[in-house]
Write an enzyme that holds these catalytic residues in place. Structure first.
Site, PDB file in Angstrom:
ATOM      1  N   ASN A   1       2.671 -34.066  48.491  1.00  0.00           N
ATOM      2  CA  ASN A   1       3.552 -32.373  49.597  1.00  0.00           C
ATOM      3  C   ASN A   1       2.320 -30.699  49.271  1.00  0.00           C
ATOM      4  O   ASN A   1       1.671 -30.745  50.889  1.00  0.00           O
ATOM      5  CB  ASN A   1       4.247 -31.986  48.283  1.00  0.00           C
ATOM      6  CG  ASN A   1       3.714 -31.936  46.969  1.00  0.00           C
ATOM      7  OD1 ASN A   1       2.746 -32.272  46.871  1.00  0.00           O
ATOM      8  ND2 ASN A   1       4.553 -30.559  46.902  1.00  0.00           N
TER       9      ASN A   1
ATOM     10  N   THR B   1       9.190 -41.168  38.051  1.00  0.00           N
ATOM     11  CA  THR B   1       8.173 -41.688  38.329  1.00  0.00           C
ATOM     12  C   THR B   1       7.542 -41.193  36.802  1.00  0.00           C
ATOM     13  O   THR B   1       6.725 -41.715  35.976  1.00  0.00           O
ATOM     14  CB  THR B   1       7.102 -41.365  39.478  1.00  0.00           C
ATOM     15  OG1 THR B   1       7.779 -41.666  40.661  1.00  0.00           O
ATOM     16  CG2 THR B   1       5.223 -42.395  39.440  1.00  0.00           C
TER      17      THR B   1
ATOM     18  N   GLU C   1       3.654 -33.308  35.551  1.00  0.00           N
ATOM     19  CA  GLU C   1       4.294 -32.033  36.180  1.00  0.00           C
ATOM     20  C   GLU C   1       4.993 -32.709  37.019  1.00  0.00           C
ATOM     21  O   GLU C   1       4.603 -33.586  37.829  1.00  0.00           O
ATOM     22  CB  GLU C   1       3.097 -31.512  37.066  1.00  0.00           C
ATOM     23  CG  GLU C   1       1.743 -31.241  36.144  1.00  0.00           C
ATOM     24  CD  GLU C   1       2.257 -29.710  35.186  1.00  0.00           C
ATOM     25  OE1 GLU C   1       3.494 -28.845  34.934  1.00  0.00           O
ATOM     26  OE2 GLU C   1       1.982 -28.986  34.277  1.00  0.00           O
TER      27      GLU C   1
ATOM     28  N   CYS D   1       7.777 -27.946  45.164  1.00  0.00           N
ATOM     29  CA  CYS D   1       7.937 -28.484  44.004  1.00  0.00           C
ATOM     30  C   CYS D   1       8.753 -27.311  43.658  1.00  0.00           C
ATOM     31  O   CYS D   1      10.173 -27.220  42.852  1.00  0.00           O
ATOM     32  CB  CYS D   1       7.196 -28.869  42.988  1.00  0.00           C
ATOM     33  SG  CYS D   1       5.807 -28.668  42.290  1.00  0.00           S
TER      34      CYS D   1
ATOM     35  N   GLU E   1      -0.614 -27.286  32.965  1.00  0.00           N
ATOM     36  CA  GLU E   1      -2.143 -26.622  33.613  1.00  0.00           C
ATOM     37  C   GLU E   1      -2.450 -25.916  33.677  1.00  0.00           C
ATOM     38  O   GLU E   1      -1.603 -24.522  33.423  1.00  0.00           O
ATOM     39  CB  GLU E   1      -1.869 -27.627  35.036  1.00  0.00           C
ATOM     40  CG  GLU E   1      -1.700 -29.107  35.282  1.00  0.00           C
ATOM     41  CD  GLU E   1      -1.974 -30.047  35.810  1.00  0.00           C
ATOM     42  OE1 GLU E   1      -0.864 -29.506  37.358  1.00  0.00           O
ATOM     43  OE2 GLU E   1      -1.326 -30.831  36.494  1.00  0.00           O
TER      44      GLU E   1
HETATM   45  P1  NDP Z   1       6.079 -39.591  42.887  1.00  0.00           P
HETATM   46  O1  NDP Z   1       6.485 -39.666  42.193  1.00  0.00           O
HETATM   47  O2  NDP Z   1       6.893 -41.289  44.380  1.00  0.00           O
HETATM   48  O3  NDP Z   1       3.791 -39.544  43.281  1.00  0.00           O
HETATM   49  C1  NDP Z   1       3.818 -39.527  42.984  1.00  0.00           C
HETATM   50  C2  NDP Z   1       2.255 -40.351  42.322  1.00  0.00           C
HETATM   51  O4  NDP Z   1       2.333 -41.527  41.715  1.00  0.00           O
HETATM   52  C3  NDP Z   1       1.773 -40.691  44.001  1.00  0.00           C
HETATM   53  O5  NDP Z   1       0.525 -40.900  43.993  1.00  0.00           O
HETATM   54  C4  NDP Z   1       2.032 -42.056  43.973  1.00  0.00           C
HETATM   55  O6  NDP Z   1       1.607 -43.245  44.635  1.00  0.00           O
HETATM   56  C5  NDP Z   1       2.298 -42.742  42.406  1.00  0.00           C
HETATM   57  N1  NDP Z   1       3.262 -43.063  41.696  1.00  0.00           N
HETATM   58  C6  NDP Z   1       4.255 -44.184  42.185  1.00  0.00           C
HETATM   59  N2  NDP Z   1       4.342 -44.697  41.135  1.00  0.00           N
HETATM   60  C7  NDP Z   1       3.018 -44.843  39.810  1.00  0.00           C
HETATM   61  C8  NDP Z   1       3.535 -45.797  38.779  1.00  0.00           C
HETATM   62  N3  NDP Z   1       4.555 -46.159  38.552  1.00  0.00           N
HETATM   63  N4  NDP Z   1       2.079 -45.866  38.168  1.00  0.00           N
HETATM   64  C9  NDP Z   1       1.357 -44.601  38.883  1.00  0.00           C
HETATM   65  N5  NDP Z   1       0.912 -44.390  39.979  1.00  0.00           N
HETATM   66  C10 NDP Z   1       2.650 -43.953  40.000  1.00  0.00           C
HETATM   67  O7  NDP Z   1       6.454 -38.464  44.348  1.00  0.00           O
HETATM   68  P2  NDP Z   1       5.947 -37.793  45.484  1.00  0.00           P
HETATM   69  O8  NDP Z   1       4.239 -38.219  45.907  1.00  0.00           O
HETATM   70  O9  NDP Z   1       7.081 -38.125  46.073  1.00  0.00           O
HETATM   71  O10 NDP Z   1       5.880 -36.701  45.214  1.00  0.00           O
HETATM   72  C11 NDP Z   1       7.092 -35.235  45.290  1.00  0.00           C
HETATM   73  C12 NDP Z   1       7.215 -34.979  43.717  1.00  0.00           C
HETATM   74  O11 NDP Z   1       6.200 -34.619  42.756  1.00  0.00           O
HETATM   75  C13 NDP Z   1       8.390 -34.255  43.893  1.00  0.00           C
HETATM   76  O12 NDP Z   1       9.686 -34.402  42.689  1.00  0.00           O
HETATM   77  C14 NDP Z   1       7.859 -33.043  42.683  1.00  0.00           C
HETATM   78  O13 NDP Z   1       8.877 -31.891  42.898  1.00  0.00           O
HETATM   79  C15 NDP Z   1       6.677 -33.885  42.643  1.00  0.00           C
HETATM   80  N6  NDP Z   1       5.878 -32.613  42.132  1.00  0.00           N
HETATM   81  C16 NDP Z   1       5.961 -31.608  41.191  1.00  0.00           C
HETATM   82  C17 NDP Z   1       5.125 -30.573  40.878  1.00  0.00           C
HETATM   83  C18 NDP Z   1       4.670 -30.064  39.807  1.00  0.00           C
HETATM   84  O14 NDP Z   1       3.466 -28.988  39.875  1.00  0.00           O
HETATM   85  N7  NDP Z   1       6.065 -30.200  39.006  1.00  0.00           N
HETATM   86  C19 NDP Z   1       4.096 -29.678  42.098  1.00  0.00           C
HETATM   87  C20 NDP Z   1       4.007 -30.866  43.251  1.00  0.00           C
HETATM   88  C21 NDP Z   1       5.492 -32.378  43.040  1.00  0.00           C
HETATM   89  P3  NDP Z   1       2.013 -43.449  45.968  1.00  0.00           P
HETATM   90  O15 NDP Z   1       2.601 -42.142  46.692  1.00  0.00           O
HETATM   91  O16 NDP Z   1       1.241 -44.316  46.508  1.00  0.00           O
HETATM   92  O17 NDP Z   1       3.513 -44.670  45.705  1.00  0.00           O
END
Ligand code: NDP
Length: 481
Positions: free
Chosen positions: A151, A231, A249, A283, A461
């Protein structure tokens, strides 16, 4: 086609097994390049490179680290137009937003930690009467893993990498496979800034394979992850038995609580932003809006009016307020929540439809959507939608507002609109959230702790919290009498 490579040991390399994944431009729905589909072998190569670099990097002086991180910050700033374009193309966000927020913040992340590491210190405890002195050594952990979502691609990627390397660690990092382009460009910038080979290694690929190989690696000693709650739970299950340090996070379902005594115009303009900035894919967006009953009808009318003025369009058009959603599957997921609105007792006050943008007919566009709901228990109010969809509900009392705000599994941020000081203090203490914004939204001071409670994560963080996470404290006790 814009094909990219892994960045390992300061070099751009193809994946060992040679697999690639398509990379889409969501604003036109077309593949525009390919990225490595990295495997365990690539992660191992990245780890070995990081391991080799660690001894020297962890012994560089703080001034040397500061200078290199500052240089990276300057180069990001210098290449802002190119990076902003890459981000808008990869993610679908308006170019204006990438220029104003994403890329400047990526630069600030490096500059902030360049300075912060020179000010970081540790404690000393004198054992009075026992003739002993204790001091805490704060040492880098070694090789750490940084995994970030799609995002805010470069913004969140650098938010982890900058403190990790400032503290003397070497990094194996993975951006989201959906938005890899600016991470790739960051490799070029690090080389130009003189970051020694192997201090940062970037492997591209799927979460379930490349990401999984990072979290499972027995010698990657800490994982800093931002992404979805499911995740995060999976990562905790995998990494916790290996005693890795974890910073998670995760998702949010943030309340935006509006009292009648607020500064109405400021609240209205900010609420439009906190609802729909970055197509609602932040988020921290306030996706559940609770409004005091006495101003509810007025707010509803004014909010719908203001949202109807937002222009949905190609990210590269200057007057675009709402760009494309990041991918087709994500658009379908967000749309599926709008489709169940009526079964959930909701009423769509505005939006709800996909949009065909002239010249970008195959892009993933969705109207900003406002849904009035009658219960906080509906899925629309309990599950993270992570798109341009907000719900509205009225409340009668402060107690009711607090109960509604906290009645959810998440606890990332809350926004409060009121000019009543005692209420501000009461609610700030009672809200289940890692961040409470009062009469503002997304105002970030990089020194402050950042993170969530409950299902929104573990750890913080930001500021010295990040430097503490990326260092291992060791107490040294010296008996002198
Ligand atoms: P995901 O959890 O799907 O993915 C996040 C990252 O983790 C990506 O790089 C993804 O790779 C990777 N990933 C997925 N599966 C695994 C695994 N089994 N082991 C290690 N890494 C893995 O989230 P999104 O990318 O869909 O992002 C949206 C989410 O992030 C929302 O829930 C949002 O709220 C949260 N978010 C939280 C923030 C915070 O600071 N609290 C800030 C911004 C977003 P790939 O994409 O290549 O599958």
């Amino acid at each position: 086609m814009q094909n990219i490579k892994n960045y390992i040991n300061g070099e751009f390399v193809n994946p060992i097994k040679g697999g690639f994944i398509d990379n889409y431009n969501p604003s036109i729905g077309e593949v525009y390049g390919q990225i490595p589909n990295s495997t365990t072998e690539d992660v191992e190569k990245a780890y070995q490179s990081a391991k080799s670099a660690f001894k020297q990097w962890s012994n560089t002086t703080l001034n040397e680290r500061r200078d290199i991180l500052s240089k990276i910050a300057q180069l990001i700033q210098l290449r802002l137009p190119e990076l902003a374009k890459a981000e808008a193309k990869d993610n679908g966000k308006p170019l204006s937003l990438a220029k104003a927020i994403d890329i400047p913040r990526a630069s600030s992340n490096f500059q902030y930690f360049a300075d912060a590491i020179t000010q970081f210190s540790s404690e000393a405890h004198e054992s009075i009467g026992l003739g002993a002195m204790n001091f805490t050594l704060r040492q880098p952990i070694g090789v750490v893993g940084c995994i970030s979502p799609w995002n805010l691609p470069l913004y969140l990627f650098t938010w982890k990498i900058a403190p990790a390397i400032a503290a003397g660690n070497c990094v194996v990092a993975k951006p989201s496979e959906v938005t890899p382009m600016t991470a790739y460009l960051l490799g070029e910038i690090c080389n130009e800034a003189g970051l020694p080979k192997g201090v940062l290694n970037i492997v591209h690929g799927l979460g379930t394979t490349t990401g999984q190989a990072i979290i499972e690696h027995p010698d990657i000693k800490a994982i800093s992850f931002t992404g979805g709650t499911a995740t995060g739970a999976h990562i905790a299950r995998t990494a916790a038995p290996m005693f890795k340090k974890l910073s998670l996070e995760l998702g949010g379902k943030n309340p935006n609580i509006i009292f009648a005594d607020c500064d109405y115009e400021n609240m209205l303009a900010t609420t439009v932003r906190s609802s729909f900035a970055n197509q609602g894919q932040i988020c921290l967006c306030g996706s559940r809006i609770f409004v005091e009953e006495s101003i509810y009808e007025q707010f509803k009318k004014d909010f719908v009016q203001k949202v109807s003025e937002l222009k949905i369009g190609n990210p590269f058009d200057e007057d675009t307020n709402i760009g494309a959603l990041v991918s087709k599957p994500h658009l379908e997921k967000v749309k599926s929540y709008i489709d169940i609105a009526e079964q959930e007792g909701g009423k769509i006050l505005y939006g709800g439809n996909t949009v065909t943008v002239e010249g970008s007919e195959n892009g993933y566009y969705l109207e900003p959507t406002i849904i009035e709901v009658s219960s906080n228990q509906c899925r629309l109010n309990q599950e993270e939608i992570f798109g341009p969809v907000v719900t509205l509900m009225s409340f009668k009392t402060e107690e009711e507002a607090l109960q509604l705000a906290n009645d959810v599994v998440y606890g990332l941020s809350s926004t409060l609109w009121t000019n009543n000081l005692t209420r501000t203090m009461r609610l700030s203490k009672e809200l289940h959230a890692g961040i409470v914004w009062v009469n503002t939204w997304l105002l970030r001071d990089l020194r402050t702790p950042f993170g969530g409670q409950k299902a929104s994560g573990v750890g913080r963080e930001g500021g010295f919290e990040a430097l503490r996470f990326f260092t291992e404290p060791k107490n040294v006790c010296i008996k002198y009498e």
